[in-house]
Design an enzyme around this catalytic site. Structure first.
Site, mmCIF file in Angstrom:
data_model
loop_
_atom_site.group_PDB
_atom_site.id
_atom_site.type_symbol
_atom_site.label_atom_id
_atom_site.label_comp_id
_atom_site.label_asym_id
_atom_site.label_seq_id
_atom_site.Cartn_x
_atom_site.Cartn_y
_atom_site.Cartn_z
ATOM 1 N N ASP A 73 0.815 -1.208 0.000
ATOM 2 C CA ASP A 73 0.000 0.000 0.000
ATOM 3 C C ASP A 73 0.853 1.264 0.000
ATOM 4 O OD1 ASP A 73 -2.693 1.279 0.385
ATOM 5 O OD2 ASP A 73 -1.742 1.980 2.228
ATOM 6 N N GLU A 127 1.000 -0.497 -5.103
ATOM 7 C CA GLU A 127 -0.026 0.530 -5.313
ATOM 8 C C GLU A 127 0.718 1.861 -5.372
ATOM 9 O OE1 GLU A 127 -3.066 3.542 -3.936
ATOM 10 O OE2 GLU A 127 -1.721 2.633 -2.487
#
Length: 674
Positions: free
Chosen positions: A356, A409
């Site tokens: 993330d 990401e």
């Protein structure tokens, strides 16, 4: 399945006499008590699992299995059962273990600090057993007193309680076949269709009660048949690591080595993954090495100073999420994070990690204005130690688990995210294609009357697609915070909205790259995602939603069964534009190509509500084509009126293999010809 799961799980309830260290089990390292004197008269016995090499690697940021050493370990020392504890608190002047077992007495069980200046406090406490809750009482910098959870604990109390639980993650895995063959399943040349889901809100026992959770075993019972039916190859769990606040969705964690206790114990989580593997479904885990919250029992100011986070808040504070950023320069923190990633692949057989907020890790100026950040030593905006950490992370994971995938990401144009480190890249296996997502949604949101001037939004992704190994995401981020659910992003009346969404999904599944679809998107939920409730499963009684679900099911099977859609999905040889010359009519066509010419597919999109009969397309190579997918299929809640049977091409050039074919194009549709 649920009853058998319960029978299987109860065997793992309390784990005792498990050292948890391969070296000790194998006899390579003799037990501490055989070479050192252990003072058994004290409340905490002197004991250690660390070697000098462990300490050196820990401090240099090169230790990747710290979970074998830190935390709690149930042992038998000199014939007495108990638990060994080890915690890193380099600025502490006193550390003790407190819990129900000593009535939370801060002075009863003080740990001993190692004399090698490593900052590690450790010791063996007799009769503390698996299942006992505990914390570390730390007297830190300038006498600050803190009660902290164990950063390496495998199990925590269910929130709102915040203590760690003495527990190990031993499990009798039965996924041998999957583990032996997953290299092919996770390959970039294999179909990778990911169902992104939030474990709590996918399905609840009571959708109106946010405190009601299905257990890991109940999720197993319900999820596997659904994924099998829908044809997804992988599932991605939004962060399962222990976290105090449900509203963070798991992205602000306190227990990095613990599956959340909201749904059960670590063995039950392992059972979920094991069962998915036995069903032929891979598991990606969302992982957050970018930031952590300021909860009192967590990592922030762990020993009264900035232990895990940067002390300079220009680097250490995350303005977007009011959280704190790991100090990637500190060797001990680097070892902590790499060991954590290693842990999920090792102890829980994760098939990959979706990392993330990579942009915020890499950039010193992320979400900061001028004057709020300091350039690196070369005057740039890259966080050099964070870049080194990311490279070491990927090198370590791919060295030790060569058949997994790490997925970034990352939302900027940072180069070579998914290129090997030996080519100057960061070493991820794939990167989320955020640009494709934004451009595609901009195009499909537009009224069809305006789409002719937006064609470049539709086609631009192929200008840079082969710069990275991209995964196409339609994730949870696109259906929250006022962005509206997918179905209401589409223009037109009800029929047109569903026709548009079916066409969008057809575009996604036929576009090169891996796929990710957030739960509920597959059947067109009409509410934004709400973590406090569950998906609107009741909508499946209505034909438009059931039809959309069947469309996604067929697209998954199309993707898995047609080699042209995956064999060369990251290679320029796998894609070819066929027709972009009808901008006004909003008709576009491309070819997907496999290793065999006979596998080639022709995909044609009609992006307006106008039906086109006998639409002419020029193609090279094959004179005969057959329709194998039509998003306007009546089964999908389409009209079902416009179809194509066997299509015979007319040769355009006598000397070459150019053919003219004529097809019927339904309104707002995608058709696939083979």
């Amino acid at each position: 399945m649920f009853n058998s799961a319960k029978k299987n799980i109860k065997n793992f309830g309390v784990i005792q006499n498990q050292v948890g260290i391969a070296a000790l089990k194998s006899g390579l390292i003799p037990p501490y008590e055989t070479v050192q004197f252990v003072d058994t008269q004290r409340s905490v016995w002197n004991y250690s699992l660390f070697t000098d090499k462990d300490i050196t690697n820990f401090q240099q940021g090169t230790h990747n299995t710290l979970y074998h050493l830190f935390g709690n370990k149930q042992l038998e020392v000199s014939g007495t059962k108990g638990t060994y504890f080890a915690v890193w608190a380099p600025n502490a002047t006193f550390v003790s273990v407190i819990g129900y077992f000593n009535e939370w007495d801060k002075t009863a069980h003080p740990l001993m600090v190692r004399l090698d200046h490593s900052g590690i406090w450790e010791g063996f406490i007799p009769h503390v057993k698996a299942g006992d809750a505990y914390k570390y009482h730390i007297v830190g910098f300038q006498g600050m007193e803190l009660d902290k959870g164990d950063p390496f604990a495998h199990y925590w109390e269910k929130r709102p309680y915040t203590a760690s639980i003495a527990w190990q993650t031993d499990f009798n895995w039965k996924d041998v076949e999957w583990m032996q063959t997953r290299k092919e399943k996770n390959s970039l040349n294999a179909p990778i269709s990911v169902y992104e889901m939030h474990l709590a809100s996918w399905m609840r026992p009571d959708k109106n009660n946010e405190e009601a959770y299905n257990s890991y075993c109940q999720i197993t019972e319900r999820l596997i048949p659904y994924l099998k039916k829908m044809g997804f190859t992988h599932v991605e769990f939004m962060p399962v690591m222990e976290h105090p606040f449900d509203g963070s969705w798991g992205y602000q964690g306190t227990g990095y080595f613990a599956p959340t206790s909201r749904f059960g114990n670590p063995q039950e989580f392992a059972f979920l993954i094991d069962s998915l593997h036995q069903a032929g479904i891979g598991v990606f885990l969302d992982w957050v090495p970018s930031h952590f919250p300021y909860d009192a029992h967590g990592l922030f100011m762990f020993d009264g100073t900035h232990t895990y986070e940067y002390a300079d808040m220009r680097k250490g504070y995350h303005p977007d999420w009011s959280s704190y950023i790991f100090n990637y320069k500190r060797g001990e923190v680097k070892s902590f994070l790499i060991s954590n990633a290693h842990f999920w692949c090792d102890a829980f057989h994760a098939d990959g990690l979706r990392v993330d907020a990579v942009s915020s890790i890499l950039r010193l100026d992320y979400s900061r204005n001028e004057g709020q950040w300091e350039p690196n030593e070369f005057g740039g905006n890259g966080n050099l130690e964070a870049i080194a950490f990311v490279k070491d992370l990927n090198e370590t994971l791919y060295r030790n688990f060569p058949d997994i995938q790490t997925i970034a990401e990352e939302a900027t144009d940072w180069p070579k995210i998914s290129k090997p480190t030996y080519e100057g890249g960061l070493g991820f296996g794939m990167k989320w294609m955020m640009g494709w997502m934004h451009d595609t949604l901009d195009y499909f949101k537009a009224d069809p009357i305006f789409r002719s001037v937006l064609q470049d939004k539709f086609t631009f992704s192929m200008m840079y697609f082969f710069n990275e190994n991209f995964m196409l995401p339609l994730s949870h981020d696109e259906v929250v915070h006022g962005k509206s659910p997918m179905i209401y992003k589409m223009p037109g009346d009800e029929w047109q909205k569903f026709a548009n969404l079916r066409t969008l999904y057809a575009y996604m599944f036929t576009h090169p790259g891996a796929k990710l679809l957030f739960m509920g998107n597959e059947f067109g939920v009409t509410n934004e995602w709400n973590y406090k409730s569950e998906l609107q499963w009741e909508l499946l009684q209505y034909a438009p939603h059931a039809g959309l679900q069947q469309c996604v099911q067929q697209l998954n099977h199309l993707y898995k069964n047609e080699p042209a859609l995956f064999e060369l999905q990251f290679s320029p040889e796998g894609f070819e534009w066929v027709d972009l010359n009808h901008r006004y009519e909003c008709v576009m066509a491309f070819k997907r190509k496999g290793k065999k010419a006979t596998d080639d597919l022709l995909i044609i999109f009609n992006m307006t509500p106008l039906v086109h009969y006998n639409w002419e397309v020029h193609v090279y190579g094959k004179p005969e084509w057959k329709e194998i997918f039509n998003s306007d299929n009546q089964q999908f809640y389409g009209s079902g009126n416009i179809q194509n049977n066997n299509i015979i091409g007319e040769k355009v050039y006598i000397e070459e293999e150019w053919y003219r074919i004529k097809v019927n194009l339904p309104a707002l549709s995608a058709i696939v010809l083979k």
